[in-house]
Design an enzyme around this catalytic site. Structure first.
Site, PDB file in Angstrom:
ATOM      1  N   TYR A   1       4.430   6.368  10.128  1.00 36.05           N
ATOM      2  CA  TYR A   1       3.507   5.260   9.960  1.00 36.05           C
ATOM      3  C   TYR A   1       4.624   4.556   9.443  1.00 36.05           C
ATOM      4  CZ  TYR A   1      -0.764   2.411   8.884  1.00 36.05           C
ATOM      5  OH  TYR A   1      -1.463   1.889   7.776  1.00 36.05           O
TER       6      TYR A   1
ATOM      7  N   PRO B   1      -3.420   0.561  18.449  1.00 38.22           N
ATOM      8  CA  PRO B   1      -3.442  -0.006  17.513  1.00 38.22           C
ATOM      9  C   PRO B   1      -3.499   0.615  16.207  1.00 38.22           C
ATOM     10  CG  PRO B   1      -5.665  -1.052  18.345  1.00 38.22           C
ATOM     11  CD  PRO B   1      -4.333  -0.530  19.025  1.00 38.22           C
TER      12      PRO B   1
ATOM     13  N   TYR C   1      -9.101   5.335   7.986  1.00 37.86           N
ATOM     14  CA  TYR C   1      -8.744   5.934   9.539  1.00 37.86           C
ATOM     15  C   TYR C   1     -10.343   7.118   9.151  1.00 37.86           C
ATOM     16  CZ  TYR C   1      -4.950   3.123   9.961  1.00 37.86           C
ATOM     17  OH  TYR C   1      -3.198   1.992  10.428  1.00 37.86           O
TER      18      TYR C   1
ATOM     19  N   LYS D   1       1.890  -0.323  14.580  1.00 42.42           N
ATOM     20  CA  LYS D   1       3.775  -0.566  15.722  1.00 42.42           C
ATOM     21  C   LYS D   1       3.383  -1.816  15.948  1.00 42.42           C
ATOM     22  CE  LYS D   1       4.525   3.463  13.426  1.00 42.42           C
ATOM     23  NZ  LYS D   1       4.849   3.082  11.967  1.00 42.42           N
TER      24      LYS D   1
ATOM     25  N   HIS E   1       0.392  -1.158   0.177  1.00 43.70           N
ATOM     26  CA  HIS E   1      -0.196  -0.124  -0.535  1.00 43.70           C
ATOM     27  C   HIS E   1       0.805   1.335  -0.466  1.00 43.70           C
ATOM     28  CE1 HIS E   1      -3.988  -1.796   1.152  1.00 43.70           C
ATOM     29  NE2 HIS E   1      -3.666  -2.410   0.125  1.00 43.70           N
TER      30      HIS E   1
HETATM   31  P1  RFL Z   1       1.160 -11.928  21.900  1.00 39.73           P
HETATM   32  O1  RFL Z   1       1.768 -11.973  20.250  1.00 39.73           O
HETATM   33  O2  RFL Z   1       1.068 -11.545  22.283  1.00 39.73           O
HETATM   34  O3  RFL Z   1       2.463 -14.442  21.463  1.00 39.73           O
HETATM   35  C1  RFL Z   1       3.039 -14.431  23.900  1.00 39.73           C
HETATM   36  C2  RFL Z   1       2.344 -15.536  22.998  1.00 39.73           C
HETATM   37  O4  RFL Z   1       2.615 -15.449  24.725  1.00 39.73           O
HETATM   38  C3  RFL Z   1       1.932 -16.957  24.872  1.00 39.73           C
HETATM   39  N1  RFL Z   1       2.506 -16.916  26.915  1.00 39.73           N
HETATM   40  C4  RFL Z   1       3.284 -18.270  27.016  1.00 39.73           C
HETATM   41  N2  RFL Z   1       3.286 -18.603  26.899  1.00 39.73           N
HETATM   42  C5  RFL Z   1       4.053 -19.417  27.774  1.00 39.73           C
HETATM   43  N3  RFL Z   1       3.676 -19.305  28.846  1.00 39.73           N
HETATM   44  C6  RFL Z   1       3.232 -18.624  29.299  1.00 39.73           C
HETATM   45  N4  RFL Z   1       3.235 -18.288  30.792  1.00 39.73           N
HETATM   46  C7  RFL Z   1       2.722 -17.152  28.628  1.00 39.73           C
HETATM   47  N5  RFL Z   1       2.007 -16.054  28.559  1.00 39.73           N
HETATM   48  C8  RFL Z   1       1.489 -16.310  27.332  1.00 39.73           C
HETATM   49  C9  RFL Z   1       0.846 -17.003  24.318  1.00 39.73           C
HETATM   50  O5  RFL Z   1       0.138 -17.647  23.903  1.00 39.73           O
HETATM   51  C10 RFL Z   1       0.879 -16.296  22.843  1.00 39.73           C
HETATM   52  O6  RFL Z   1       1.423 -16.597  21.994  1.00 39.73           O
HETATM   53  O7  RFL Z   1       3.190 -11.283  21.116  1.00 39.73           O
HETATM   54  P2  RFL Z   1       4.209 -10.869  20.379  1.00 39.73           P
HETATM   55  O8  RFL Z   1       5.247 -11.958  19.673  1.00 39.73           O
HETATM   56  O9  RFL Z   1       4.993  -9.845  21.333  1.00 39.73           O
HETATM   57  O10 RFL Z   1       3.623 -10.276  19.711  1.00 39.73           O
HETATM   58  C11 RFL Z   1       3.020  -8.811  19.692  1.00 39.73           C
HETATM   59  C12 RFL Z   1       2.419  -8.610  18.789  1.00 39.73           C
HETATM   60  O11 RFL Z   1       0.665  -9.585  18.785  1.00 39.73           O
HETATM   61  C13 RFL Z   1       0.990  -7.426  19.038  1.00 39.73           C
HETATM   62  O12 RFL Z   1       1.832  -6.079  19.258  1.00 39.73           O
HETATM   63  C14 RFL Z   1      -0.345  -7.034  17.790  1.00 39.73           C
HETATM   64  O13 RFL Z   1      -1.192  -8.119  17.254  1.00 39.73           O
HETATM   65  C15 RFL Z   1      -0.091  -5.935  17.514  1.00 39.73           C
HETATM   66  N6  RFL Z   1      -1.317  -5.214  17.045  1.00 39.73           N
HETATM   67  C16 RFL Z   1      -0.569  -4.419  16.028  1.00 39.73           C
HETATM   68  N7  RFL Z   1       1.212  -4.695  15.191  1.00 39.73           N
HETATM   69  C17 RFL Z   1       1.274  -3.824  14.056  1.00 39.73           C
HETATM   70  O14 RFL Z   1       2.744  -4.414  14.252  1.00 39.73           O
HETATM   71  N8  RFL Z   1       0.743  -3.989  13.111  1.00 39.73           N
HETATM   72  C18 RFL Z   1      -0.848  -3.755  13.457  1.00 39.73           C
HETATM   73  O15 RFL Z   1      -1.528  -3.464  12.145  1.00 39.73           O
HETATM   74  C19 RFL Z   1      -1.526  -4.371  14.516  1.00 39.73           C
HETATM   75  N9  RFL Z   1      -3.366  -4.224  15.021  1.00 39.73           N
HETATM   76  C20 RFL Z   1      -2.806  -4.700  16.889  1.00 39.73           C
HETATM   77  C21 RFL Z   1      -3.989  -4.821  15.909  1.00 39.73           C
HETATM   78  C22 RFL Z   1      -2.934  -5.974  18.378  1.00 39.73           C
HETATM   79  C23 RFL Z   1      -4.818  -5.899  18.474  1.00 39.73           C
HETATM   80  N10 RFL Z   1      -4.899  -6.156  19.025  1.00 39.73           N
HETATM   81  C24 RFL Z   1      -5.654  -7.689  19.691  1.00 39.73           C
HETATM   82  C25 RFL Z   1      -4.655  -5.571  21.161  1.00 39.73           C
HETATM   83  C26 RFL Z   1      -4.704  -4.854  15.839  1.00 39.73           C
HETATM   84  C27 RFL Z   1      -5.572  -5.400  17.246  1.00 39.73           C
HETATM   85  C28 RFL Z   1      -7.371  -4.991  16.986  1.00 39.73           C
HETATM   86  C1  PHB Z   2      -5.313  -4.172  10.751  1.00 39.34           C
HETATM   87  O1  PHB Z   2      -5.510  -4.610   9.814  1.00 39.34           O
HETATM   88  O2  PHB Z   2      -5.666  -5.327  11.777  1.00 39.34           O
HETATM   89  C2  PHB Z   2      -5.212  -2.773  10.630  1.00 39.34           C
HETATM   90  C3  PHB Z   2      -4.234  -2.220  10.422  1.00 39.34           C
HETATM   91  C4  PHB Z   2      -4.392  -1.355  10.621  1.00 39.34           C
HETATM   92  C5  PHB Z   2      -4.526  -0.391  12.051  1.00 39.34           C
HETATM   93  C6  PHB Z   2      -4.528  -1.287  13.268  1.00 39.34           C
HETATM   94  C7  PHB Z   2      -5.090  -3.206  12.380  1.00 39.34           C
HETATM   95  O3  PHB Z   2      -3.370   0.545  12.021  1.00 39.34           O
END
Ligand code: RFL
Ligand code: PHB
Length: 402
Positions: A388, A296, A204, A300, A75
């Site tokens: 961004y 989110p 957005y 990042k 994108h």
């Molecule tokens: P995770 O993905 O939470 O993985 C951690 C893992 O550890 C396990 N765990 C354990 N394992 C053993 N013993 C324990 N006691 C444990 N406790 C937990 C868990 O089961 C899990 O499998 O962390 P990690 O690897 O640091 O990754 C981080 C990302 O997942 C997170 O930052 C992103 O999803 C955030 N995020 C976004 N980030 C972006 O860069 N771009 C995006 O567009 C974006 N959109 C989002 C998002 C997060 C969202 N939510 C749901 C918070 C959109 C949403 C809606």
């Molecule tokens: C997503 O597609 O899940 C998404 C995209 C952009 C954001 C957050 C989440 O800023």
């Protein structure tokens, strides 16, 4: 067979843990991953969707970028909708040619799991009562239970990649860690559906009814989000109610073109800014959501997890090649500088785009004035765009900038 000793014990098989495992494997360093959930559960969590160039490069370096390049969507900009009108922010033009990749976290995780399986590397899933021990001394250990069997893994280092609710950060003595936190007074209700995305880029939305985001996973799969009160429960939101509310937050053209359908997934996520300092405690090093959370809005979270892992893998490689322990010593400072910049941007973008219940009508007017300013100032647009797409890894490290 589960070994009793490894070089790096990685707690958590999210993107941070899996990517670290892959980079270490390629450098000939032994690692075992211990994960609390099943592989299917990890793959079922629908989260991030936008990858920065730095993250794309790192996935390539880890040898798992092939499917991302085939199926991901590059994108070159996104739309911002306010006062009922859409304005395009041209990332490509504003940053000298940079783009972001729309490729779901689920797919990144799947690619990393497949690579790990193909290389015959061990991930222990469904580990119960995971505990970490003696990380302030020379011989740390990780223990867990599976059924009525107890396991213990001795290691040189523990990488805490276990997310915000994990055990690693929680095991650090209170006096050794400082935590900074802001909880926002709303959440995001997300919906995934096999419908044609309403627009070919992201939208957005700042609306007096609350924030919305139109994202996607492919040309046929949409991902939408609505700002909702923290008290809302996902069961309260039928698919129809979701589509109706989304339409009300969009401009007439998008509302008219919105294709609706049955949801594949719906969930509510709270929004939080959080940083734990430092990120290293003796032989325990935290990475990703275990150490920091961003709301989110700026996309990042996953990207920050990837850069932590880049620095952590480099530090371990330097250590094991006998070169130096400088990477491990400087790991925390190196990460935190980038983390605070992303925290700042994510907080700012969240504040600009959401309806804050206590800010009233004037809050809405001030946001609209700032958005209007943004789209009439090249300097302001440039600032949003460079944040961004992700600031360069060495940002601020030149002598001139200190
Ligand atoms: P995770 O993905 O939470 O993985 C951690 C893992 O550890 C396990 N765990 C354990 N394992 C053993 N013993 C324990 N006691 C444990 N406790 C937990 C868990 O089961 C899990 O499998 O962390 P990690 O690897 O640091 O990754 C981080 C990302 O997942 C997170 O930052 C992103 O999803 C955030 N995020 C976004 N980030 C972006 O860069 N771009 C995006 O567009 C974006 N959109 C989002 C998002 C997060 C969202 N939510 C749901 C918070 C959109 C949403 C809606
Ligand atoms: C997503 O597609 O899940 C998404 C995209 C952009 C954001 C957050 C989440 O800023």
């Amino acid at each position: 067979m589960i070994p009793t000793r490894t070089q790096v014990a990685i707690v958590g098989a999210g993107p941070a843990g899996l990517l670290l495992g892959q980079l270490l494997h390629r450098a000939g360093i032994d690692a075992v991953i211990i994960e609390r959930q099943s592989a299917d559960y990890v793959l079922g969590r629908i989260r991030a969707g936008v990858l920065e160039q730095v993250t794309m490069d790192l996935l390539d370096e880890a040898g798992v970028g092939q499917r991302m390049h085939q199926e991901g969507l590059l994108h070159a900009g996104f739309d911002m909708l306010f006062k009922g009108q859409r304005h395009r922010l041209d990332l490509h033009a504003l940053t000298g040619g940079q783009q972001v990749m729309v490729y779901g976290q689920t797919e990144v995780t799947r690619d990393l799991m497949d690579a790990r399986r193909q290389a015959g590397l061990l991930t222990v899933y469904e580990a119960q009562d995971v505990s970490i021990h003696d990380f302030d001394g020379p011989a740390p250990r990780v223990s867990w239970r599976q059924g009525d069997q107890t396991h213990e893994l001795r290691c040189d280092f523990i990488a805490g990649c276990d997310g915000f609710h994990g055990v690693c950060r929680a095991s650090v003595p209170e006096g050794a860690i400082t935590q900074y936190e802001k909880v926002y007074p709303f959440g995001w209700l997300g919906m995934l559906a096999d419908t044609r995305p309403v627009h070919h880029e992201l939208i957005y939305v700042n609306s007096p009814r609350g924030f919305a985001l139109c994202s996607q996973r492919s040309h046929t799969r949409s991902r939408y989000y609505l700002q909702v009160p923290l008290s809302d429960r996902v069961e309260q939101w039928s698919d129809q109610a979701f589509w109706d509310e989304l339409r009300l937050r969009l401009d007439p053209q998008a509302a008219g073109e919105l294709q609706t359908g049955a949801s594949l997934e719906k969930s509510i996520a709270p929004l939080r800014s959080f940083v734990a300092e430092p990120m290293r405690f003796g032989r325990l090093l935290l990475a990703g959501d275990a150490a920091h959370i961003v709301p989110p809005t700026g996309a990042k979270g996953l990207n920050l997890a990837a850069t932590d892992v880049k620095y952590l893998a480099q530090a371990f490689i330097e250590h094991y090649q006998g070169a130096s322990s400088a990477g491990i010593d400087h790991y925390s400072d190196r990460c935190l500088r980038r983390i605070w910049r992303a925290e700042r941007f994510s907080w700012w973008f969240t504040s600009l785009m959401h309806r804050f219940p206590d800010n009233g009508e004037i809050g809405q007017k001030l946001q609209e004035a700032e958005l209007d300013y943004l789209f009439h100032s090249q300097a302001a647009l440039h600032s949003v765009a460079e944040n961004y797409v992700g600031l360069p890894l060495n940002f601020g490290e030149s002598a001139a900038l200190g």
